[in-house]
Design a protein around this motif. Structure first.
Motif, PDB file in Angstrom:
ATOM      1  N   LYS A  71     -15.910   0.991  -5.116  1.00  0.00           N
ATOM      2  CA  LYS A  71     -16.316  -0.109  -5.998  1.00  0.00           C
ATOM      3  C   LYS A  71     -16.906   0.338  -7.322  1.00  0.00           C
ATOM      4  CE  LYS A  71     -17.289  -3.291  -2.182  1.00  0.00           C
ATOM      5  NZ  LYS A  71     -18.312  -4.161  -1.551  1.00  0.00           N
ATOM      6  N   ALA A 106      -7.603  -1.835  -2.248  1.00  0.00           N
ATOM      7  CA  ALA A 106      -7.059  -1.359  -0.970  1.00  0.00           C
ATOM      8  C   ALA A 106      -7.083  -2.510   0.033  1.00  0.00           C
ATOM      9  CB  ALA A 106      -7.862  -0.178  -0.443  1.00  0.00           C
ATOM     10  N   ARG A 107      -6.290  -2.359   1.104  1.00  0.00           N
ATOM     11  CA  ARG A 107      -6.290  -3.376   2.163  1.00  0.00           C
ATOM     12  C   ARG A 107      -7.166  -2.904   3.315  1.00  0.00           C
ATOM     13  NH1 ARG A 107      -3.004  -7.425   1.044  1.00  0.00           N
ATOM     14  NH2 ARG A 107      -1.202  -7.081  -0.327  1.00  0.00           N
ATOM     15  N   ASP A 108      -7.978  -3.815   3.829  1.00  0.00           N
ATOM     16  CA  ASP A 108      -8.835  -3.464   4.959  1.00  0.00           C
ATOM     17  C   ASP A 108      -8.069  -3.638   6.269  1.00  0.00           C
ATOM     18  OD1 ASP A 108      -8.739  -6.179   5.498  1.00  0.00           O
ATOM     19  OD2 ASP A 108     -10.744  -6.585   4.694  1.00  0.00           O
ATOM     20  N   ASP A 109      -8.786  -3.536   7.405  1.00  0.00           N
ATOM     21  CA  ASP A 109      -8.114  -3.576   8.697  1.00  0.00           C
ATOM     22  C   ASP A 109      -7.518  -4.942   9.025  1.00  0.00           C
ATOM     23  OD1 ASP A 109     -10.582  -4.744   8.845  1.00  0.00           O
ATOM     24  OD2 ASP A 109     -11.082  -3.931  10.814  1.00  0.00           O
ATOM     25  N   THR A 110      -7.896  -5.966   8.263  1.00  0.00           N
ATOM     26  CA  THR A 110      -7.312  -7.295   8.468  1.00  0.00           C
ATOM     27  C   THR A 110      -6.187  -7.585   7.482  1.00  0.00           C
ATOM     28  OG1 THR A 110      -8.862  -8.423   6.959  1.00  0.00           O
ATOM     29  CG2 THR A 110      -9.545  -8.126   9.272  1.00  0.00           C
ATOM     30  N   TYR A 128     -11.564  -0.526  -3.881  1.00  0.00           N
ATOM     31  CA  TYR A 128     -11.595   0.824  -3.315  1.00  0.00           C
ATOM     32  C   TYR A 128     -12.505   1.669  -4.197  1.00  0.00           C
ATOM     33  CZ  TYR A 128      -9.915   5.399  -1.705  1.00  0.00           C
ATOM     34  OH  TYR A 128      -9.830   6.679  -1.199  1.00  0.00           O
ATOM     35  N   ASN A 182      -4.201   3.292   2.364  1.00  0.00           N
ATOM     36  CA  ASN A 182      -4.460   1.854   2.255  1.00  0.00           C
ATOM     37  C   ASN A 182      -4.632   1.368   0.821  1.00  0.00           C
ATOM     38  OD1 ASN A 182      -4.470   1.540   5.114  1.00  0.00           O
ATOM     39  ND2 ASN A 182      -6.551   2.378   5.160  1.00  0.00           N
ATOM     40  N   GLU A 187      -6.637  -7.774   4.181  1.00  0.00           N
ATOM     41  CA  GLU A 187      -7.171  -8.388   2.971  1.00  0.00           C
ATOM     42  C   GLU A 187      -7.447  -7.323   1.906  1.00  0.00           C
ATOM     43  OE1 GLU A 187      -7.598 -11.667   2.321  1.00  0.00           O
ATOM     44  OE2 GLU A 187      -6.572 -12.014   4.235  1.00  0.00           O
ATOM     45  N   LYS A 188      -7.225  -7.699   0.644  1.00  0.00           N
ATOM     46  CA  LYS A 188      -7.498  -6.778  -0.452  1.00  0.00           C
ATOM     47  C   LYS A 188      -8.993  -6.716  -0.747  1.00  0.00           C
ATOM     48  CE  LYS A 188      -3.479  -6.232  -3.436  1.00  0.00           C
ATOM     49  NZ  LYS A 188      -2.971  -6.410  -4.812  1.00  0.00           N
ATOM     50  N   GLN A 189      -9.462  -5.503  -1.038  1.00  0.00           N
ATOM     51  CA  GLN A 189     -10.853  -5.312  -1.417  1.00  0.00           C
ATOM     52  C   GLN A 189     -10.926  -4.116  -2.358  1.00  0.00           C
ATOM     53  OE1 GLN A 189     -12.987  -4.443   2.179  1.00  0.00           O
ATOM     54  NE2 GLN A 189     -11.983  -2.468   2.487  1.00  0.00           N
ATOM     55  N   THR A 215       0.861  -1.181   0.000  1.00  0.00           N
ATOM     56  CA  THR A 215       0.000   0.000   0.000  1.00  0.00           C
ATOM     57  C   THR A 215       0.903   1.238   0.000  1.00  0.00           C
ATOM     58  OG1 THR A 215      -0.069   0.183   2.412  1.00  0.00           O
ATOM     59  CG2 THR A 215      -1.733  -1.235   1.355  1.00  0.00           C
TER      60      THR A 215
END
Length: 478
Positions: free
Chosen positions: A303, A291-295, A301, A267, A297-299, A232
Motif C-alpha cells: 500500500k 493484487a487479488r486476495d484469497d477471495t 499491493y 497475485n 477481490e482486488k486490493q 493476475t
C-alpha cells in the motif's frame, strides 16, 4: 533482400546471395578458427552411428556429455555473421542430430531404457542446457518495433516462452503473455493495432513534441483495459503457458526495483503492473500496484509503495531472469534511443573496432561514476539534481545488449517524439522495421534455441505421462 515482403522471400534472396558471393562454400566447409570443428564432426558421426544401430543406452551416455549451448564454441557470434543465411552446415547438422537423438530417446522405441532413467536424464539435460528469454527494452511509442520482432519470431515458432519488458516493452510482452495462441497473430496485424490506437484518445494524444501534457491514470487505464484482459500474473501463465516479466522501478528513495511475474508476484494484476512500468517520470505519476486476495477481490499491493518506468533501473533484467528461470541465453529487442551511441550489434566482437568501442564505453562509464562520487556531497544539497543524477547513473551503468540483438536500422529516432502519437503510416513502418530487423537473426535464433525448445517439450510430455514423479522437478517455461 531489401525488397522482400516476407521472411520466405528474404530467405530465398539470402541463400541466393550466399551462393552468388561464394560464401556458400564457407557454409559447406567444416573448417573454421572460431570453433572446434574436428570435435563436432566426431560427435556428429558418433550420434549417427548410435542412432542407426539402435544402441539407446550408449546414445544416452553420449548425449550426457555433450548437451550445452556453446559446446566446442558452436554458439560464437562470429559464426553467424559471415553468411547471410544460417551458419556452418556442420553446426546445423549437429544440432539437428542431437534433436533427433533426443526425440528418439523420448519415444516408445527407447523403452529398453527404464522410464525413470530417461526422465532423470531429460530433467538434468534441461537444467544444464538452460533456456532462452526474449527481452524488450523500454520503448515509449516505439513499442511497435517490438511488435514486429515478436511477429517475425512467432510466425517461425521460435519465440521463447520466457519474456520480459519494461515501459513499451512491457505492453507488448503482456499482450503476448495474456492472449491465447490463436488470437496473437490476429492481434498483431497492423490494421487491428492501428484501430485500437486510433480509438484511444488518452494514451498518446497528450504528448505534444515540446509541451507534453500528463494524461490521467484513469484515461491510461481505460486504454489498457481494452488491450489487456484483467488477469493476475498466475492467471495469465495458466492461460498461455508463457512467463511474462514486467520490470518496474521504485518511486521512493532507498527502495529497489522489482521484476513482476507468476513466480515472484503471482497475485499481482498485470494491467497495473504494465501501467507502473510505463509511468515515465515527469509524464505520468507513480502507480500503485493491485493484487487479488484469497477471495478474488482486488486490493492494493504494498500500500505505501508507488512505482515508475522499469527501464530507469533495470531495462534488461538478465540476472533476475537467470536466477528465476535458469535463463542463460538472451534475445534482446533494443530501441531505447539514448543507448544507441554506446551499442552496436557487434560490440562484443573480436575485431579491433569492436574491442576499441567496448573499451571506450567502459572508460567513459568509469569516469562518469567517479565524477558522481566526487560531487556526491554537493549534489546532496539539491534533492532534484541529486535524484536526476542517480537516475542518469542507473541508466549509464546498465548493460543493454544480449547474445542475439535485434536493433533498428534507423538509430536516429527523435527523443522528443518518444512518447508522441504515431500516425498509421508510422505504426506500420515501425512494425515492418521490427520484422525486417529480425529476419537476419531468425536462423541464429532457431539453431541456438532448437535443443532447448526440444528439451522443454519432451520434459513437459514425460512429466505429464509419468505415473509418479520422484525427486525435484525443474520448473521452466513451456
Amino acid at each position: 533482400m531489401s525488397e522482400a515482403q516476407s521472411y520466405e522471400e528474404w530467405r530465398e534472396a539470402a541463400i541466393a546471395h550466399d551462393k552468388a558471393s561464394g560464401v556458400h562454400e564457407w557454409v559447406e566447409s567444416d573448417e573454421s578458427k572460431h570453433f572446434d570443428y574436428v570435435s563436432i564432426r566426431r560427435r556428429l558421426e558418433r550420434l549417427r552411428e548410435l542412432r542407426a544401430s539402435g544402441d539407446h543406452a550408449r546414445m544416452l551416455y553420449a548425449l550426457n556429455e555433450g548437451i550445452h549451448g556453446n559446446i566446442d564454441g558452436i554458439g560464437r557470434r562470429a559464426l553467424y555473421g559471415k553468411a547471410k543465411f544460417g551458419t556452418k552446415r556442420l553446426i546445423m547438422d549437429y544440432v539437428d542430430e542431437v534433436v533427433s537423438a533426443l526425440e528418439l530417446l523420448a519415444s516408445e522405441d527407447a523403452e529398453d531404457i527404464p522410464f525413470d532413467d530417461r526422465l532423470d536424464f531429460f530433467r538434468r539435460a534441461q537444467h544444464c542446457f538452460g533456456c532462452s528469454a526474449f527481452v524488450m527494452s523500454g520503448a515509449g511509442s516505439l513499442l511497435f518495433f517490438h511488435i514486429g520482432a515478436v511477429k517475425a519470431m512467432w510466425l517461425e515458432s521460435i519465440l521463447p516462452d520466457v519474456l520480459s519488458g519494461s515501459s513499451g516493452g512491457a505492453i507488448v510482452g503482456s499482450l503476448v503473455g495474456t492472449y491465447e495462441s490463436e488470437d496473437i497473430e490476429k492481434l498483431f496485424e497492423p490494421g487491428n493495432l492501428v484501430h485500437e490506437i486510433e480509438r484511444d484518445t488518452g494514451l498518446w494524444r497528450y504528448f505534444d513534441m515540446f509541451r507534453p501534457e500528463v494524461a490521467s491514470i484513469d484515461e491510461v487505464y481505460g486504454a489498457l483495459e481494452r488491450l489487456l484482459p484483467d488477469l493476475t500474473f498466475q492467471e495469465a501463465f495458466a492461460r498461455t503457458g508463457r512467463h511474462m516479466n514486467v520490470s518496474i522501478a521504485a518511486a521512493e528513495k532507498h527502495q529497489t526495483s522489482r521484476l513482476l511475474n507468476a513466480i515472484t508476484t503471482p497475485n499481482v494484476c498485470v494491467r497495473e503492473a504494465v501501467m507502473a512500468s510505463a509511468a515515465v517520470p515527469g509524464f505520468y505519476p507513480p502507480v500503485k500496484l493491485m493484487a487479488r486476495d484469497d477471495t478474488g477481490e482486488k486490493q492494493p499491493y504494498l500500500k505505501s509503495r508507488r512505482w515508475v518506468d522499469g527501464s530507469i533501473s533495470d531495462d534488461l533484467p538478465a540476472k533476475r531472469l537467470t536466477r528465476i528461470y535458469g535463463v542463460n541465453h538472451f534475445i534482446v529487442s533494443q530501441v531505447n534511443p539514448h543507448v544507441f551511441p554506446f551499442i552496436t550489434d557487434t560490440r562484443r566482437g573480436t575485431d579491433p573496432l569492436s574491442i576499441m568501442t567496448a573499451a571506450g564505453s567502459r572508460t567513459a562509464r568509469e569516469w562518469l561514476n567517479a565524477g558522481a562520487t566526487l560531487f556526491e556531497k554537493p549534489l546532496a544539497w539539491n534533492p532534484t539534481l541529486n535524484r536526476l543524477t542517480n537516475a542518469g547513473l542507473s541508466i549509464i551503468n546498465q548493460d543493454y545488449i544480449g547474445d542475439i540483438n535485434i536493433l533498428p536500422d534507423k538509430l536516429l529516432f527523435n527523443p522528443l517524439k518518444l512518447l508522441a502519437h504515431r500516425s498509421v503510416e508510422e505504426v506500420i513502418e515501425l512494425i515492418a522495421m521490427g520484422e525486417r530487423a529480425t529476419w537476419p537473426k531468425i536462423e541464429m535464433i532457431r539453431v541456438q534455441t532448437k535443443i532447448g525448445r526440444t528439451l522443454d517439450r519432451i520434459v513437459g510430455q514425460l512429466d505429464h505421462g509419468a505415473p509418479k514423479l520422484s525427486g525435484s522437478t525443474v520448473r521452466r517455461a513451456g
